[in-house]
Design a protein around this motif. Structure first.
Motif, PDB file in Angstrom:
ATOM      1  N   GLY A 247     -35.130 -64.822-105.943  1.00 52.26           N
ATOM      2  CA  GLY A 247     -36.417 -65.133-105.326  1.00 52.26           C
ATOM      3  C   GLY A 247     -36.355 -66.152-104.200  1.00 52.26           C
ATOM      4  N   PRO A 248     -35.761 -67.333-104.420  1.00 52.51           N
ATOM      5  CA  PRO A 248     -35.691 -68.330-103.349  1.00 52.51           C
ATOM      6  C   PRO A 248     -34.934 -67.838-102.121  1.00 52.51           C
ATOM      7  N   MET A 249     -33.846 -67.088-102.331  1.00 52.38           N
ATOM      8  CA  MET A 249     -33.117 -66.523-101.198  1.00 52.38           C
ATOM      9  C   MET A 249     -34.007 -65.560-100.427  1.00 52.38           C
ATOM     10  N   HIS A 250     -34.764 -64.728-101.150  1.00 48.24           N
ATOM     11  CA  HIS A 250     -35.653 -63.763-100.508  1.00 48.24           C
ATOM     12  C   HIS A 250     -36.684 -64.487 -99.643  1.00 48.24           C
ATOM     13  N   LYS A 251     -37.266 -65.558-100.186  1.00 43.67           N
ATOM     14  CA  LYS A 251     -38.249 -66.341 -99.420  1.00 43.67           C
ATOM     15  C   LYS A 251     -37.586 -67.023 -98.224  1.00 43.67           C
ATOM     16  N   GLY A 252     -36.366 -67.531 -98.438  1.00 46.34           N
ATOM     17  CA  GLY A 252     -35.669 -68.221 -97.361  1.00 46.34           C
ATOM     18  C   GLY A 252     -35.349 -67.302 -96.199  1.00 46.34           C
ATOM     19  N   GLN A 253     -34.818 -66.120 -96.506  1.00 48.31           N
ATOM     20  CA  GLN A 253     -34.487 -65.209 -95.416  1.00 48.31           C
ATOM     21  C   GLN A 253     -35.745 -64.650 -94.775  1.00 48.31           C
ATOM     22  N   ALA A 254     -36.827 -64.506 -95.563  1.00 42.47           N
ATOM     23  CA  ALA A 254     -38.098 -64.052 -94.987  1.00 42.47           C
ATOM     24  C   ALA A 254     -38.623 -65.080 -93.987  1.00 42.47           C
ATOM     25  N   LEU A 255     -38.554 -66.365 -94.350  1.00 39.82           N
ATOM     26  CA  LEU A 255     -39.002 -67.416 -93.429  1.00 39.82           C
ATOM     27  C   LEU A 255     -38.226 -67.351 -92.119  1.00 39.82           C
ATOM     28  N   LEU A 256     -36.901 -67.256 -92.220  1.00 49.25           N
ATOM     29  CA  LEU A 256     -36.072 -67.249 -91.022  1.00 49.25           C
ATOM     30  C   LEU A 256     -36.260 -65.970 -90.203  1.00 49.25           C
ATOM     31  N   ALA A 257     -36.398 -64.830 -90.893  1.00 49.85           N
ATOM     32  CA  ALA A 257     -36.605 -63.571 -90.183  1.00 49.85           C
ATOM     33  C   ALA A 257     -37.956 -63.550 -89.488  1.00 49.85           C
ATOM     34  N   LEU A 258     -38.986 -64.042 -90.165  1.00 47.19           N
ATOM     35  CA  LEU A 258     -40.319 -64.057 -89.560  1.00 47.19           C
ATOM     36  C   LEU A 258     -40.363 -64.981 -88.340  1.00 47.19           C
ATOM     37  N   ARG A 259     -39.693 -66.109 -88.417  1.00 45.72           N
ATOM     38  CA  ARG A 259     -39.644 -66.995 -87.250  1.00 45.72           C
ATOM     39  C   ARG A 259     -38.883 -66.335 -86.107  1.00 45.72           C
ATOM     40  N   PHE A 260     -37.825 -65.615 -86.435  1.00 38.14           N
ATOM     41  CA  PHE A 260     -37.072 -64.857 -85.430  1.00 38.14           C
ATOM     42  C   PHE A 260     -37.969 -63.812 -84.763  1.00 38.14           C
ATOM     43  N   LEU A 261     -38.917 -63.257 -85.544  1.00 37.61           N
ATOM     44  CA  LEU A 261     -39.838 -62.250 -85.020  1.00 37.61           C
ATOM     45  C   LEU A 261     -41.089 -62.859 -84.385  1.00 37.61           C
ATOM     46  N   GLY A 262     -41.205 -64.196 -84.434  1.00 39.44           N
ATOM     47  CA  GLY A 262     -42.311 -64.862 -83.755  1.00 39.44           C
ATOM     48  C   GLY A 262     -43.477 -65.250 -84.630  1.00 39.44           C
ATOM     49  N   PHE A 263     -43.294 -65.267 -85.969  1.00 41.21           N
ATOM     50  CA  PHE A 263     -44.380 -65.630 -86.880  1.00 41.21           C
ATOM     51  C   PHE A 263     -44.055 -66.933 -87.597  1.00 41.21           C
ATOM     52  N   ASP A 264     -45.097 -67.737 -87.843  1.00 42.94           N
ATOM     53  CA  ASP A 264     -44.940 -68.989 -88.567  1.00 42.94           C
ATOM     54  C   ASP A 264     -45.227 -68.733 -90.039  1.00 42.94           C
ATOM     55  N   TYR A 265     -44.223 -68.918 -90.881  1.00 45.80           N
ATOM     56  CA  TYR A 265     -44.361 -68.600 -92.301  1.00 45.80           C
ATOM     57  C   TYR A 265     -43.944 -69.787 -93.138  1.00 45.80           C
ATOM     58  N   HIS A 266     -44.791 -70.171 -94.095  1.00 50.92           N
ATOM     59  CA  HIS A 266     -44.494 -71.257 -95.017  1.00 50.92           C
ATOM     60  C   HIS A 266     -44.655 -70.729 -96.438  1.00 50.92           C
ATOM     61  N   PRO A 267     -43.550 -70.488 -97.148  1.00 51.17           N
ATOM     62  CA  PRO A 267     -43.664 -69.950 -98.502  1.00 51.17           C
ATOM     63  C   PRO A 267     -44.436 -70.873 -99.436  1.00 51.17           C
ATOM     64  N   ASP A 268     -45.085 -70.284-100.425  1.00 53.10           N
ATOM     65  CA  ASP A 268     -45.808 -71.070-101.427  1.00 53.10           C
ATOM     66  C   ASP A 268     -44.824 -71.804-102.327  1.00 53.10           C
ATOM     67  N   ASN A 269     -45.249 -72.976-102.792  1.00 49.36           N
ATOM     68  CA  ASN A 269     -44.541 -73.724-103.834  1.00 49.36           C
ATOM     69  C   ASN A 269     -43.121 -74.141-103.432  1.00 49.36           C
ATOM     70  N   VAL A 270     -42.903 -74.355-102.142  1.00 51.19           N
ATOM     71  CA  VAL A 270     -41.617 -74.919-101.735  1.00 51.19           C
ATOM     72  C   VAL A 270     -41.868 -76.088-100.792  1.00 51.19           C
ATOM     73  N   THR A 271     -40.940 -76.996-100.759  1.00 49.38           N
ATOM     74  CA  THR A 271     -41.044 -78.144 -99.869  1.00 49.38           C
ATOM     75  C   THR A 271     -39.818 -78.178 -98.971  1.00 49.38           C
ATOM     76  N   ALA A 272     -39.942 -78.848 -97.854  1.00 50.07           N
ATOM     77  CA  ALA A 272     -38.820 -78.937 -96.923  1.00 50.07           C
ATOM     78  C   ALA A 272     -37.660 -79.648 -97.605  1.00 50.07           C
ATOM     79  N   PRO A 273     -36.453 -79.117 -97.486  1.00 43.97           N
ATOM     80  CA  PRO A 273     -35.302 -79.775 -98.120  1.00 43.97           C
ATOM     81  C   PRO A 273     -35.032 -81.120 -97.473  1.00 43.97           C
ATOM     82  N   ARG A 274     -34.618 -82.077 -98.304  1.00 45.96           N
ATOM     83  CA  ARG A 274     -34.251 -83.376 -97.738  1.00 45.96           C
ATOM     84  C   ARG A 274     -32.960 -83.238 -96.950  1.00 45.96           C
TER      85      ARG A 274
END
Length: 276
Positions: A247-274
């Motif tokens: 699940g976390p990998m799926h959300k992570g690659q979705a975030l990066l792929a969506l940004r690559f495609l020009g969309f701003d995506y912030h998955p639920d229930n995650v915080t920016a890594p320190r």
């Protein structure tokens, strides 16, 4: 969803075979609705032998804005894009294509970076860790480069195809400087164990590693994205190991792929890594 589709809607397709368990269309379409984007993501089931026919037809679609790629096409799609993102050149596979308005297709891969980001969201960092990676296929290649680039102390790559594992280990070592070698899938002595094989998708599959060799406290990451715990994760928890499913990998690659495609995506229930 149908009421949002108009003559100006931009199309995004998920290409692979089979796609029954695919989750990307739901994630993308939910985001498109939230952001009021004139876009839709649809599954496009294409068998391996039909890829060239699909590409010929897809090139004729003026409203095709992007393509998500899953098995078995990640490596074969390299030959059909016009430009490669640095990640794709390094890994030798792609999992997303951005279709530019001038007709160019730009390919990238975010499996590996998404896996590392998913670990970081839950407080796990490959830096200064001894990592065992089982599986040197498309996803495994991407994860190998990403984990090594994230500062792993050492990386052992295991695959049923020993030559493939050895070649990947040499490429990762040359590219990243990480101490990388091929070897058996023995988890002992490793602080992170990653299963990047399909083993565990079926209940009768053998274990990718011997869970009795896991040391308590070892992080076990199984990239299989299933609603049920895989046998490996279940056995690992009994050994006192923290686990992470796909699940976390799926959300992570979705975030990066969506940004690559020009969309701003912030998955639920995650915080920016320190930052380490």
């Amino acid at each position: 969803m149908a009421s949002h589709i108009t003559g100006t809607t931009r199309l995004y397709g998920l290409v692979g075979h089979p796609l029954a368990a695919a989750k990307s269309p739901q994630l993308f379409n939910r985001l498109f609705i939230e952001q009021q984007a004139d876009a839709v993501c649809i599954p496009l089931e294409v068998k391996a032998d039909d890829l060239s026919s699909f590409v010929a037809g897809a090139r004729a679609l003026n409203n095709l804005a992007g393509i998500l790629i899953t098995m078995p096409h990640k490596q074969r799609m390299l030959a059909v894009v016009d430009e490669l993102h640095p990640t794709a050149r390094q890994v030798g596979a792609i999992n997303v294509i951005r279709c530019e308005t001038d007709g160019r297709w730009v390919g990238a891969v975010f499996d590996g970076l998404g896996c590392v980001l998913g670990m970081q969201w839950e407080g796990y960092y490959p830096a200064d860790k001894n990592v065992l990676l089982v599986g040197a296929g498309g996803a495994g290649r991407a994860i190998a480069f990403a984990v090594a680039s994230a500062g792993a102390r050492s990386l052992t790559i295991s695959d049923v195809d020993e030559q493939r594992a050895e070649e990947l280990a040499k490429a990762v070592a040359a590219e990243t400087g990480c101490i990388t070698h091929s070897g058996p899938p023995d988890p002992q002595g490793h602080e992170i164990v990653i299963n990047a094989t399909p083993l565990g998708m079926s209940k009768n599959d053998p274990m990718p590693v011997d869970p009795d060799r896991l040391e308590p406290g070892t992080l076990v990451v199984d990239i299989i994205n299933s609603p049920d715990s895989t046998p490996l994760c279940t056995a690992a928890r009994k050994r006192g190991c923290p686990t992470q499913d796909g699940g976390p990998m799926h959300k992570g690659q979705a975030l990066l792929a969506l940004r690559f495609l020009g969309f701003d995506y912030h998955p639920d229930n995650v915080t920016a890594p320190r930052q380490e």
